[in-house]
Scaffold this active site. Structure first.
Site, short mmCIF file in Angstrom:
data_model
loop_
_atom_site.label_atom_id
_atom_site.label_comp_id
_atom_site.label_asym_id
_atom_site.label_seq_id
_atom_site.Cartn_x
_atom_site.Cartn_y
_atom_site.Cartn_z
CB ALA A 35 -0.93 -0.01 1.20
CB THR B 182 4.73 -8.90 -8.09
OG1 THR B 182 3.85 -8.38 -7.11
CG2 THR B 182 6.13 -9.04 -7.53
N GLY C 70 9.59 -7.00 -16.30
CA GLY C 70 8.54 -7.98 -16.62
C GLY C 70 7.98 -7.74 -18.01
CB THR C 71 7.11 -4.62 -19.82
OG1 THR C 71 6.35 -4.19 -18.69
CG2 THR C 71 6.40 -4.25 -21.10
CG HIS D 256 11.60 0.33 -15.92
ND1 HIS D 256 11.86 -0.55 -16.93
CD2 HIS D 256 10.25 0.31 -15.74
CE1 HIS D 256 10.72 -1.10 -17.35
NE2 HIS D 256 9.73 -0.60 -16.64
CD GLU E 295 4.00 -1.58 2.42
OE1 GLU E 295 4.93 -2.35 2.75
OE2 GLU E 295 3.91 -1.11 1.28
NE ARG F 200 8.60 3.02 -7.51
CZ ARG F 200 9.63 2.74 -6.71
NH1 ARG F 200 10.19 3.68 -6.02
NH2 ARG F 200 10.12 1.51 -6.65
CG MET F 201 2.69 0.08 -9.39
SD MET F 201 1.74 1.11 -10.53
CE MET F 201 0.17 0.27 -10.57
CE LYS G 49 11.46 -3.12 -13.77
NZ LYS G 49 10.42 -3.67 -12.85
N1 LIG Z 1 2.52 -5.21 -14.05
C1 LIG Z 1 2.53 -3.88 -14.11
O1 LIG Z 1 1.77 -3.25 -14.86
C2 LIG Z 1 3.46 -3.15 -13.21
C3 LIG Z 1 4.27 -3.84 -12.38
N2 LIG Z 1 5.05 -3.21 -11.48
C4 LIG Z 1 5.78 -4.06 -10.56
O2 LIG Z 1 5.13 -3.98 -9.29
C5 LIG Z 1 6.09 -4.15 -8.25
C6 LIG Z 1 6.04 -2.96 -7.30
O3 LIG Z 1 6.43 -1.80 -7.98
P1 LIG Z 1 6.51 -0.39 -7.23
O4 LIG Z 1 5.17 -0.03 -6.66
O5 LIG Z 1 7.17 0.54 -8.16
O6 LIG Z 1 7.53 -0.77 -6.06
P2 LIG Z 1 7.63 -0.18 -4.59
O7 LIG Z 1 8.91 -0.70 -4.03
O8 LIG Z 1 7.38 1.28 -4.61
O9 LIG Z 1 6.38 -0.87 -3.84
C7 LIG Z 1 6.36 -2.21 -3.43
C8 LIG Z 1 5.74 -2.20 -2.05
O10 LIG Z 1 5.47 -3.55 -1.62
C9 LIG Z 1 5.88 -3.62 -0.27
N3 LIG Z 1 6.09 -4.99 0.19
C10 LIG Z 1 7.23 -5.74 0.15
N4 LIG Z 1 7.01 -6.93 0.74
C11 LIG Z 1 5.72 -6.93 1.17
C12 LIG Z 1 4.91 -7.86 1.88
N5 LIG Z 1 5.39 -9.05 2.28
N6 LIG Z 1 3.64 -7.53 2.15
C13 LIG Z 1 3.14 -6.34 1.79
N7 LIG Z 1 3.86 -5.39 1.13
C14 LIG Z 1 5.13 -5.70 0.82
C15 LIG Z 1 7.15 -2.77 -0.22
O11 LIG Z 1 7.51 -2.46 1.11
P3 LIG Z 1 9.03 -2.07 1.42
O12 LIG Z 1 9.42 -0.97 0.50
O13 LIG Z 1 8.97 -1.66 2.85
O14 LIG Z 1 9.84 -3.32 1.20
C16 LIG Z 1 6.68 -1.57 -1.01
O15 LIG Z 1 5.95 -0.65 -0.23
C17 LIG Z 1 7.44 -4.34 -8.95
O16 LIG Z 1 7.68 -5.72 -9.10
C18 LIG Z 1 7.22 -3.69 -10.31
O17 LIG Z 1 8.06 -4.17 -11.31
C19 LIG Z 1 5.08 -1.85 -11.38
C20 LIG Z 1 4.31 -1.10 -12.21
C21 LIG Z 1 3.43 -1.67 -13.20
O1 LIG Z 2 8.99 -1.39 -11.79
C1 LIG Z 2 8.31 -0.63 -12.52
O2 LIG Z 2 8.22 0.57 -12.31
C2 LIG Z 2 7.57 -1.24 -13.64
N1 LIG Z 2 7.56 -2.53 -13.73
C3 LIG Z 2 6.90 -3.31 -14.70
C4 LIG Z 2 7.92 -4.12 -15.48
O3 LIG Z 2 8.82 -4.70 -14.85
O4 LIG Z 2 7.81 -4.22 -16.69
C5 LIG Z 2 5.94 -2.53 -15.56
C6 LIG Z 2 6.30 -1.10 -15.81
O5 LIG Z 2 7.19 -1.03 -16.87
C7 LIG Z 2 6.81 -0.38 -14.56
#
Ligand SMILES: NC(=O)C1=CN([C@@H]2O[C@H](COP(=O)(O)OP(=O)(O)OC[C@H]3O[C@@H](n4cnc5c(N)ncnc54)[C@H](OP(=O)(O)O)[C@@H]3O)[C@@H](O)[C@H]2O)C=CC1
Ligand SMILES: O=C(O)C1=N[C@H](C(=O)O)C[C@H](O)C1
Length: 268
Positions: free
Chosen positions: A8, A98, A164-165, A154, A33, A11-12, A158
């Site tokens: 929560a 993820t 993943g994309t 990115h 979280e 970023r996402m 990251k």
């Molecule tokens: N498929 C798509 O369209 C997209 C995919 N992504 C992917 O999504 C993932 C997250 O990206 P992003 O939001 O940028 O990353 P962030 O690091 O900003 O957010 C991830 C969050 O998940 C938390 N987290 C880690 N472990 C747990 C757990 N066990 N339970 C609950 N929360 C947990 C982290 O906490 P903490 O920082 O404290 O470890 C952090 O707050 C990445 O793998 C990214 O590549 C991102 C954008 C688009």
């Molecule tokens: O980590 C990111 O930010 C993103 N992750 C995804 C990926 O690994 O492709 C999707 C998007 O590009 C943003």
């Protein structure tokens, strides 16, 4: 549909909380979280830059998932695998954004999909999923005289590579060409790797600044080159895609689904 957001304060996660607040048909039922996160005990609305919404961030998914219909998860591989097992236990929808998942992780997600409705995609945007369909089609028409390279950039936070994309686009190209990606991928080049191997699919990774996500698939032939690109300008369309996937999955039979299923791109 009552939705829990995992990650929560990420970023996402924050983008999802804002998007849920303005999307009809979905309500924020909980926010999770990592244990030890400074966000535990905070109000999820405030965390996302909104007014307080009374949803307090917790590290106890089990308690929340019993009264939810879906969970949206953009976290980290270990968390996602655990959450999939819980989603299976509760027989709810699990939308997985993820990335960086291993083969073993995918096997565990597929096992969980016997009881949960899992929608997983390395990219939840309409644009990238259309791009993957186009890449597959183009790869089917061009033979191995065209070298395929996937380039991605990115932001500097990251943690996984290739993205993943990028892997999803590489997979689309491999399927179009009728080859196995794992056996034909050049994921890293360094030192003296020798001349490019015909038929391989190459990956190149750039990291820097605040770039949300940019991907290109290049088909490089003799004296000509085709390039197909997507540039994400914000995270909102990833969140929108994830909510669309959750609503699409609600009431569906358990299984492992992709965004191509959600968007009806199967026979594009
Ligand atoms: N498929 C798509 O369209 C997209 C995919 N992504 C992917 O999504 C993932 C997250 O990206 P992003 O939001 O940028 O990353 P962030 O690091 O900003 O957010 C991830 C969050 O998940 C938390 N987290 C880690 N472990 C747990 C757990 N066990 N339970 C609950 N929360 C947990 C982290 O906490 P903490 O920082 O404290 O470890 C952090 O707050 C990445 O793998 C990214 O590549 C991102 C954008 C688009
Ligand atoms: O980590 C990111 O930010 C993103 N992750 C995804 C990926 O690994 O492709 C999707 C998007 O590009 C943003």
């Amino acid at each position: 549909m009552r939705l829990v957001v995992a990650g929560a304060s990420g970023r996402m996660g924050q983008t999802l909380i804002r998007m849920i607040a303005e999307t009809p048909g979905v309500v924020l039922a909980g926010a999770i979280e990592r244990t030890g996160s400074p966000a535990i005990g905070e109000d999820a609305g405030r965390l996302a830059g909104l007014d307080a919404n009374g949803v307090i961030v917790t590290d106890d998914p089990l308690g929340l998932l019993t009264s939810a219909e879906g969970i949206i998860d953009f976290t980290a591989p270990a968390a996602t695998v655990e959450l999939a097992a819980l989603a299976a236990q509760m027989r709810i929808v699990h939308v997985i954004g993820t990335t960086g998942l291993s083969k073993e992780d995918f096997a565990r997600l597929k096992a969980a999909a016997r009881h949960a409705v899992i929608v997983q995609s390395g990219n939840m945007s309409l644009g990238v999923n259309l791009l993957a369909a186009v890449v597959k089609r183009v790869a089917r028409s061009l033979d191995a005289d065209f070298d395929i390279e996937v380039l991605e950039m990115h932001h500097n936070r990251k943690v996984d590579a290739p993205s993943g994309t990028a892997l999803m686009l590489g997979q689309a190209a491999a399927e179009g060409r009728g080859i196995d990606l794992d056996a034909n991928a050049d994921r890293v080049r360094d030192g003296h790797p020798g001349a490019r191997q015909k038929g391989h699919i190459g990956f190149a990774t750039l990291r820097g600044g605040t770039v949300v996500g940019e991907h290109s698939v290049i088909f490089a032939g003799e004296n000509e080159r085709l390039e197909f690109s997507h540039k994400a300008e914000s995270r909102t369309m990833f969140a929108r895609g994830a909510l669309k996937a959750a609503l699409w999955g609600f009431g569906r039979k358990p299984g492992y689904y992709s965004m191509a299923d959600v968007l009806g791109l199967g026979d594009f």
